[in-house]
Design a protein around this motif. Structure first.
Motif, mmCIF file in Angstrom:
data_model
loop_
_atom_site.group_PDB
_atom_site.id
_atom_site.type_symbol
_atom_site.label_atom_id
_atom_site.label_comp_id
_atom_site.label_asym_id
_atom_site.label_seq_id
_atom_site.Cartn_x
_atom_site.Cartn_y
_atom_site.Cartn_z
ATOM 1 N N LEU A 81 -2.154 -7.360 13.549
ATOM 2 C CA LEU A 81 -1.497 -6.499 14.537
ATOM 3 C C LEU A 81 -1.779 -5.027 14.255
ATOM 4 O O LEU A 81 -1.699 -4.580 13.110
ATOM 5 C CB LEU A 81 0.016 -6.735 14.524
ATOM 6 C CG LEU A 81 0.510 -8.083 15.069
ATOM 7 C CD1 LEU A 81 2.003 -8.224 14.817
ATOM 8 C CD2 LEU A 81 0.203 -8.215 16.552
ATOM 9 N N GLY A 82 -2.080 -4.275 15.328
ATOM 10 C CA GLY A 82 -2.230 -2.831 15.202
ATOM 11 C C GLY A 82 -3.625 -2.396 14.821
ATOM 12 O O GLY A 82 -4.515 -3.203 14.543
ATOM 13 N N GLY A 83 -3.795 -1.060 14.796
ATOM 14 C CA GLY A 83 -5.095 -0.471 14.489
ATOM 15 C C GLY A 83 -5.374 -0.336 13.019
ATOM 16 O O GLY A 83 -6.502 -0.007 12.624
ATOM 17 N N THR A 84 -4.379 -0.541 12.181
ATOM 18 C CA THR A 84 -4.553 -0.545 10.737
ATOM 19 C C THR A 84 -3.461 -1.429 10.128
ATOM 20 O O THR A 84 -2.360 -1.516 10.676
ATOM 21 C CB THR A 84 -4.463 0.866 10.126
ATOM 22 O OG1 THR A 84 -4.589 0.772 8.696
ATOM 23 C CG2 THR A 84 -3.135 1.546 10.460
ATOM 24 N N SER A 85 -3.794 -2.049 9.016
ATOM 25 C CA SER A 85 -2.792 -2.832 8.279
ATOM 26 C C SER A 85 -2.428 -2.157 6.965
ATOM 27 O O SER A 85 -1.794 -2.768 6.105
ATOM 28 C CB SER A 85 -3.325 -4.246 8.006
ATOM 29 O OG SER A 85 -4.485 -4.189 7.182
ATOM 30 N N ALA A 86 -2.817 -0.887 6.811
ATOM 31 C CA ALA A 86 -2.640 -0.202 5.525
ATOM 32 C C ALA A 86 -1.184 -0.126 5.095
ATOM 33 O O ALA A 86 -0.887 -0.123 3.896
ATOM 34 C CB ALA A 86 -3.234 1.203 5.600
ATOM 35 N N TYR A 87 -0.256 -0.063 6.054
ATOM 36 C CA TYR A 87 1.167 0.078 5.729
ATOM 37 C C TYR A 87 1.960 -1.182 6.071
ATOM 38 O O TYR A 87 3.193 -1.150 6.095
ATOM 39 C CB TYR A 87 1.746 1.296 6.452
ATOM 40 C CG TYR A 87 1.153 2.592 5.947
ATOM 41 C CD1 TYR A 87 1.707 3.248 4.860
ATOM 42 C CD2 TYR A 87 0.004 3.121 6.529
ATOM 43 C CE1 TYR A 87 1.149 4.417 4.368
ATOM 44 C CE2 TYR A 87 -0.566 4.294 6.047
ATOM 45 C CZ TYR A 87 0.006 4.931 4.967
ATOM 46 O OH TYR A 87 -0.565 6.086 4.473
ATOM 47 N N THR A 88 1.254 -2.287 6.348
ATOM 48 C CA THR A 88 1.916 -3.517 6.764
ATOM 49 C C THR A 88 2.220 -4.418 5.574
ATOM 50 O O THR A 88 1.363 -4.670 4.731
ATOM 51 C CB THR A 88 1.036 -4.289 7.766
ATOM 52 O OG1 THR A 88 0.766 -3.463 8.904
ATOM 53 C CG2 THR A 88 1.740 -5.557 8.227
ATOM 54 N N TRP A 89 3.470 -4.887 5.522
ATOM 55 C CA TRP A 89 3.904 -5.948 4.615
ATOM 56 C C TRP A 89 4.263 -7.150 5.466
ATOM 57 O O TRP A 89 4.534 -7.015 6.662
ATOM 58 C CB TRP A 89 5.147 -5.515 3.835
ATOM 59 C CG TRP A 89 4.948 -4.480 2.778
ATOM 60 C CD1 TRP A 89 4.383 -3.249 2.914
ATOM 61 C CD2 TRP A 89 5.357 -4.582 1.402
ATOM 62 N NE1 TRP A 89 4.412 -2.576 1.717
ATOM 63 C CE2 TRP A 89 5.006 -3.367 0.774
ATOM 64 C CE3 TRP A 89 5.990 -5.579 0.662
ATOM 65 C CZ2 TRP A 89 5.268 -3.138 -0.574
ATOM 66 C CZ3 TRP A 89 6.257 -5.351 -0.677
ATOM 67 C CH2 TRP A 89 5.885 -4.145 -1.288
#
Length: 291
Positions: free
Chosen positions: A206-214
């Motif tokens: 989901l989204g344009g980046t997963s850098a901040y996704t947990w």
């Protein structure tokens, strides 16, 4: 000055600015503390109309009682923070219970429990800008996917945009995915290994980046499957507790899953706040001990 629970309504009526003032002076901490693990107590159920505990359909409707339980849980060693909606977090702010705690805002509560539109889980709670403005530390969103319900597509799209908005502000967002279906008119989450695997794959993209996704994930029906299931993604994981029947069996299942390398901690709600034996202190201390 910290308030007591009976003071809350008067302050809200006469000095609503007190919420922002309490947020501005709150002492903050890193998301991951010295323990290297994360233990969060969850209390965002009421905003979705989910108030029941066991055979008590309105157990969570007594706000003073819920706040007392939350304050006890947050006071225990090893309890890192709380997940809740704005009304509850603001009460806790005014009570002074959020100092040096991780504060996680609940973002989508529009899919009301039992409603015909339950899968269309719109973002009626915290926005990314609210979490940033109040100096909170993270957000959480729920993504239930029913392949037979078009409302799930609305939830997926709005969840992706929320992931983007949180990442723009460099704020972690905890995504809680399920593959779900209706059984006799009620939404049931599929906790089989295949379903949880599929939900992880969808949520991770989901989204344009997963850098901040947990990821906030359930333990599968067979806990032995978790090691293989978690190979689906490199994103950090916290386990969710949910309402449990056999508390000791739940602790055993959580303990096994917590040993897996991508699992960083737990987010547990009703089973800590309303344990079968009545002791919030004992339930929290036992759960923290699993870490």
């Amino acid at each position: 000055m910290n308030l007591s629970i009976p003071d809350l309504t008067a302050v809200r009526a006469r000095n609503p600015e007190a919420v922002a003032e309490a947020a501005a002076r709150r002492a903050r901490r890193p998301l991951i503390g010295d323990s290297g693990r994360l233990m969060i107590v969850a209390a965002d159920h009421p905003a979705r109309g989910a108030l029941g505990i066991g055979d008590r359909p309105l157990a969570m409707a007594d706000r003073a009682d819920l706040l007392e339980r939350l304050c006890v849980a947050l006071s225990r060693p090893g309890m890192d923070g709380v997940l809740a909606t704005a009304d509850i977090l603001e009460d806790l702010l005014l009570l002074g219970a959020l100092e040096n705690k991780v504060v996680m805002g609940s973002m989508n509560r529009g899919g009301l429990a039992g409603a015909s539109f339950e899968m269309d889980d719109r973002f009626t709670g915290h926005r990314a800008e609210d979490i940033a403005r109040l100096g909170f530390d993270a957000g959480k969103l729920l993504v239930r996917i029913d392949y037979d319900d078009p409302g799930s597509l609305t939830t997926l799209e709005s969840s992706a945009r929320a992931v983007d908005a949180m990442a723009e502000r460099r704020l972690p967002v905890f995504v809680e995915p399920f593959i779900s279906r209706r059984v006799d008119g009620r939404v049931r989450n599929d906790l089989s290994a295949e379903a949880v695997t599929r939900s992880i794959a969808i949520a991770s993209g989901l989204g344009g980046t997963s850098a901040y996704t947990w990821l906030k994930l359930p333990v599968t029906d067979d806990v032995e499957d978790m090691a293989e299931v978690l190979r689906t993604s490199t994103l950090p994981v916290v386990l969710l507790g949910g309402e449990v029947g056999d508390q000791e069996a739940a602790y055993a299942r959580w303990g096994k899953a917590l040993r897996l390398p991508t699992v960083q901690g737990m987010v547990v709600g009703r089973s800590l706040l309303y344990p079968a034996d009545g002791s919030v202190e004992k339930a929290v201390d036992t759960a923290v001990g699993l870490l």
